[in-house]
Design an enzyme around this catalytic site. Structure first.
Site, PDB file in Angstrom:
ATOM      1  N   GLU A 334       0.837  -1.011   0.066  1.00 50.05           N
ATOM      2  CA  GLU A 334       0.110  -0.038  -0.029  1.00 50.05           C
ATOM      3  C   GLU A 334       0.779   1.232   0.044  1.00 50.05           C
ATOM      4  O   GLU A 334       0.557   2.144  -0.625  1.00 50.05           O
ATOM      5  CB  GLU A 334      -0.952   0.037   1.336  1.00 50.05           C
ATOM      6  CG  GLU A 334      -1.835   1.272   1.374  1.00 50.05           C
ATOM      7  CD  GLU A 334      -2.579   0.981   2.669  1.00 50.05           C
ATOM      8  OE1 GLU A 334      -3.507   1.897   2.795  1.00 50.05           O
ATOM      9  OE2 GLU A 334      -1.960   0.289   3.903  1.00 50.05           O
ATOM     10  N   HIS A 335       1.951   1.258   0.988  1.00 47.68           N
ATOM     11  CA  HIS A 335       2.911   2.392   0.989  1.00 47.68           C
ATOM     12  C   HIS A 335       4.074   1.983   0.910  1.00 47.68           C
ATOM     13  O   HIS A 335       4.456   0.773   1.368  1.00 47.68           O
ATOM     14  CB  HIS A 335       2.758   2.889   2.376  1.00 47.68           C
ATOM     15  CG  HIS A 335       1.375   3.546   3.000  1.00 47.68           C
ATOM     16  ND1 HIS A 335       1.016   4.854   2.895  1.00 47.68           N
ATOM     17  CD2 HIS A 335       0.490   2.922   3.772  1.00 47.68           C
ATOM     18  CE1 HIS A 335      -0.210   4.950   3.407  1.00 47.68           C
ATOM     19  NE2 HIS A 335      -0.620   3.770   3.780  1.00 47.68           N
TER      20      HIS A 335
END
Length: 446
Positions: A334-335
């Protein structure tokens, strides 16, 4: 107290162990789906009454059917409950997020000449009704309200609403209500979890039926979205938080430790890895993490230590930096934060990530709150095929075509041959002499 931060030496792991690192905590939704099915059915049949029952059962809140929608008095009260400096910060964040998403907006319509007299393009219009889901289970998240509501308003969605679980006092988080008002959303409803998703999928006497729901949530929310995907568009897959800090041997181990803890503190179902080929950096970061735990609340220490001591987090030590990059692309986080003296040198190597942050001055926490790009990002490997939440999630495009007579005569012969080859007589007739005869007959009538 010293907590264990697990170091996973990639070269020592079997294929099965490596695959276990790639799995997310919500990968198996079977148990959640079994729990969620009757909740959805109850909301479908009983609407507001079911929402009131579930508020009491799951949120420990007394919310009668006539209290499901937030009132103007509750909005007004929210502004008295939130510190003025916090309101200023919320406004600051909204401004940055708004600027980014305004820049992201496409032209309302474009057309290109494909051949002489042949014009084709796209026209963008907003989705009619979108629900922004704001979770609350492990805290309050006005930042999620900003990230989901701002692009809805920028895109011009006619009916943009917020659904969120009530607190035990039967009220919505005050900062979330402040955000709603500042952004321009005045319809907020006290319904979270699977029951909230069902409410906007089917509609109730109070909650409007929506075409799409956006925003992250628990595995129960994810399961409900999956079950209701044929009725309401479930939006970008957004489950528990996950992050990778990719660090080469020039990175600062203390910064790597600081940034690794950012997503790990969200909850025990989060995933967070420091991935590096530097044994020295890995060991120094391991020590630094324990130092930084001294500056965190006990609950957040418990969450992050659970994550970093198991198979959903810790430090992945690789033999080479190329192997570290390969792991990151397989993981599709996601990040993803690149810590290096030359982060742009590594940017082109990353092909799967919800967001890529570059360098020691760009921590994940700033991206989560105030940078500008949307922080609602694809999780559970969805970054291999999906994108961050954006204005395009609130828009739909419609293809536009226009032919002059010259354009028609250019395309008709090729179209006729195509249609005859595929055996579609009506297709062929529509671009044959029959069309010319129909046009001539109309002129004669006039």
């Amino acid at each position: 107290m010293t907590h264990k931060v697990k170091i996973h030496r990639l070269s020592d792991l079997s294929a099965e162990q490596r695959n276990k690192l790639l799995q997310r905590t919500e990968s198996n939704l079977d148990n959640f789906i079994d729990i969620v099915k009757p909740i959805i059915e109850n909301v479908k049949l009983n609407g507001d009454k079911a929402l009131s029952e579930y508020a009491k059962k799951f949120d420990k809140a007394e919310v009668s059917t006539d209290q499901i929608q937030v009132t103007q008095a509750e909005f007004d009260e929210a502004f008295t409950l939130v510190d003025e400096e916090v309101i200023q910060t919320l406004s600051y964040s909204i401004d940055n997020i708004k600027k980014f998403h305004e820049a992201q907006m496409p032209e309302e319509m474009w057309m290109k000449q494909i051949r002489p007299g042949c014009y084709a393009g796209d026209r963008f219009t907003p989705i009619n009704a979108v629900a922004c889901y704001i979770p609350r289970g492990k805290g309050s998240f006005p930042s999620v309200a900003i990230m989901t509501a701002v692009p809805a308003i920028v895109a011009g969605v006619p009916t943009a609403i917020i659904i969120t679980p009530p607190g035990t006092d039967g009220k919505v988080d005050a900062a979330t209500l402040v955000v709603a008002k500042l952004v321009g959303i005045d319809k907020v409803f006290k319904c979270g979890g699977a029951q909230g998703i069902a409410a906007v999928a089917y509609g109730t006497n109070t909650v409007p039926k929506c075409d799409k729901v956006v925003g992250p949530g628990s595995p129960f929310v994810v399961a409900a979205k999956k079950l209701l995907a044929d009725i309401i568009h479930p939006g970008t897959p957004a489950g528990p938080s996950e992050a990778i800090v990719l660090a080469d041997d020039t990175a600062n181990p203390k910064l790597a430790a600081l940034d690794l803890l950012v997503e790990a503190e969200h909850g025990p179902d989060s995933s967070a890895f420091l991935v590096t080929n530097s044994k020295e950096l890995a060991e120094q970061a391991q020590v630094a993490i324990n130092e930084y735990w001294q500056h965190m609340d006990r609950l957040r220490v418990d969450f992050s230590s659970t994550v970093l001591s198991g198979d959903n987090g810790g430090i992945v030590l690789t033999s080479t930096f190329e192997e570290a990059v390969d792991f990151c692309n397989d993981y599709a986080a996601e990040h993803l934060l690149i810590l290096s003296k030359s982060p742009f040198d590594h940017l082109g190597k990353i092909i799967n990530a919800g967001e890529i942050l570059l360098g020691e001055n760009t921590p994940i926490s700033i991206a989560n709150y105030t940078l500008g790009p949307n922080a609602v990002l694809p999780t559970s490997m969805a970054a291999k095929t999906a994108s961050p939440l954006s204005v395009f999630d609130y828009l739909k495009s419609c293809s536009i075509g226009y032919l002059t007579r010259e354009g028609y005569e250019e395309l008709a012969p090729h179209t006729y041959r195509f249609a005859k080859y595929e055996g579609f007589d009506a297709h062929a007739n529509a671009v044959s002499h029959l069309r010319d005869e129909a046009i001539k007959s109309e002129k004669k009538i006039k």
